[in-house]
Scaffold this active site. Structure first.
Site, short mmCIF file in Angstrom:
data_model
loop_
_atom_site.label_atom_id
_atom_site.label_comp_id
_atom_site.label_asym_id
_atom_site.label_seq_id
_atom_site.Cartn_x
_atom_site.Cartn_y
_atom_site.Cartn_z
N GLU A 1 0.83 -1.21 0.00
CA GLU A 1 0.00 0.00 0.00
C GLU A 1 0.86 1.26 0.00
O GLU A 1 0.53 2.26 -0.62
CB GLU A 1 -0.93 0.02 1.22
CG GLU A 1 -1.94 -1.09 1.26
CD GLU A 1 -3.01 -0.96 0.19
OE1 GLU A 1 -2.65 -0.98 -1.01
OE2 GLU A 1 -4.19 -0.84 0.54
N THR B 1 -5.35 7.53 -5.77
CA THR B 1 -5.44 7.64 -4.31
C THR B 1 -4.68 8.87 -3.83
O THR B 1 -5.13 9.61 -2.95
CB THR B 1 -4.89 6.37 -3.65
OG1 THR B 1 -5.61 5.27 -4.15
CG2 THR B 1 -5.06 6.42 -2.15
#
Lengths: 307, 307
Positions: B128, B181
């Site tokens: 991530e 993101t």
């Protein structure tokens, strides 16, 4: 029934990460109140012992709360309220909430229970509005419901009763200095960093989980407040030292009760609570501040009928 | 065991009031991955189908995550990873998390389970970090654990698995536009009002209670986000209309999935979820945007071994 005598408990609100939403109910600290119907169609505060508080109904939290209840049912009945204040005003353990919640509870009983205890919360909140300018629910709710109360929402009002792990004990130190709720609110910053807010709601979610699962370790790790405590704790003499002592002696968590100056230590079991209580007492006795110290179970039922 | 084939599920993170801390695992959307040991002492991404993603291990979330795991156990073993991407990158339903979590899950199995699934979370988070610059856990945790995951704390990392009410269903609409993101994070304000933050943590506390008590009404009332959703929803075409349609058709709650552009509707029961899905599909078909639509149960176990 024309008269009722009750015990209306002290409460610890603003439980660390649950600032403004989470409170719990104490068991061995509280006011005693006697409420009886009168024939005068008036709400009167006929007697207050233990504290110097206004007897005029419109200036007394109990009077204001009862009037809100009576207005809601359209009743013209009158009531006399006697309050033996065992909880000191301005202590931070829900003194005004106990009077307001106790009064509406008693009147509701005499009226034949038109409202559930949950439904009494908004009336008791009117007392809080008078006391602090803010109709908060996190003291009156646990006083009326017992156990732990979570205020999900104020508009509309929604309060949940959460489970109470059996072994929890609360040690409360009340340094006998006065902090007005209004003043204590005014020093809060009106904005917080997103990062700290995320940490706060992560902890609160975990704390709720800990109550359901009786996970004392998790409960302790979750009892954190990195938003309000750092600001308000400067108003409380020796806060950092007290917290260190409580944690070193095994308290699960430690923080400010309500808007202070009282502080609470959450403990597991009588033995640990007694140890924490003793350590705090020994430390504070060496300081030049008078204080009261309470050790209590969590009161699961809230206000109790004495006679 | 020298080879394992797995299903690594999509996840919905940032569940409304649980921004950055709460996610849940889906059941019928996910990547298929095959992981086998090689004799080259190298981690290789040997094949990716379905999406155009980097094969170089150090630039691939699965590669980075596996390398973090191998470093932790001091293993020099090599692995080949094949990924059949069924989850589109940038969809907002945990595409990178599925690859990273699936890869460490598979390698851990081949190594004989030196870690629990809970312990694998930090390694998957390294994926991530590569994908978004932020090592968040609220997708990889539900992918690895199943059900609902709450991140209590990042430092130190503590993740809880929460209960899953049986009748919950999730409808996910993925408008085929791309929101990175990183971009989605950059439009967030770094401070929030204390009042809104209090409302957010009141709702999250109530949502956790609702999961334990299977209280669907409470769950729906709690699924609110007045902090992030108002800002990020402007990046999602017709967000307000979609939310209105979902709620009018009986969805318990509706919000942004991850950092978008996917949106989720939380529903009770298959019938209601189907109704919400149909209403959303009919509305979006009239717009000039391609989309995918998923209806899923909550996946309680997380990553599944296929062979």
């Amino acid at each position: 029934m024309e008269q009722i005598k009750i015990f209306s408990p002290a409460t610890v609100a603003n439980l660390s990460c649950g600032f403004d939403v989470l409170g719990c109910c104490l068991d061995n600290v509280g006011d005693e109140m006697t409420i009886r119907q009168n024939d005068l169609n008036q709400v009167r505060i006929t007697k207050i012992t233990g504290q110097d508080l206004p007897l005029e109904a419109d200036k007394n939290v109990a009077g204001v709360a009862v009037k809100a209840l009576l207005a809601a049912v359209g009743s013209l009945k009158g009531f006399d309220i006697e309050i033996d204040k065992k909880i000191k005003a301005g202590s931070g353990i829900g003194s005004s909430a106990a009077s307001a919640a106790g009064a509406v509870f008693g009147v509701n009983k005499i009226l034949g229970d038109p409202f559930s205890n949950m439904e009494l919360i908004p009336f008791a909140m009117e007392g809080e509005r008078l006391a602090s300018g803010n109709a908060h629910a996190d003291n009156v709710a646990p006083a009326l419901l017992g156990g732990f109360s979570l205020v999900r929402s104020y508009e509309p009002l929604e309060v949940l009763k959460l489970p109470t792990p059996e072994e929890l004990r609360v040690v409360v130190l009340h340094p006998l200095i006065e902090i007005k709720t209004k003043d204590s609110r005014s020093i809060l910053r009106q904005s917080v960093s997103l990062k700290k807010a995320i940490s706060q709601w992560g902890n609160l979610g975990a704390l709720v989980s800990a109550l359901y699962t009786e996970n004392y370790g998790l409960l302790g790790r979750s009892l954190q407040d990195n938003i309000v405590e750092p600001v308000r704790s400067i108003l409380i003499p020796y806060f950092d030292e007290l917290k260190k002592i409580a944690v070193e002696n095994g308290a699960l968590g430690f923080g400010i009760s309500g808007s202070g100056p009282s502080v609470y230590g959450m403990c597991r079991g009588d033995k640990n609570a007694e140890k924490v209580r003793t350590a705090i007492r020994d430390f504070y006795k060496s300081k030049d501040i008078d204080f009261e110290l309470h050790l209590s179970e969590i009161n699961k039922e809230g206000i109790k009928i004495l006679s």
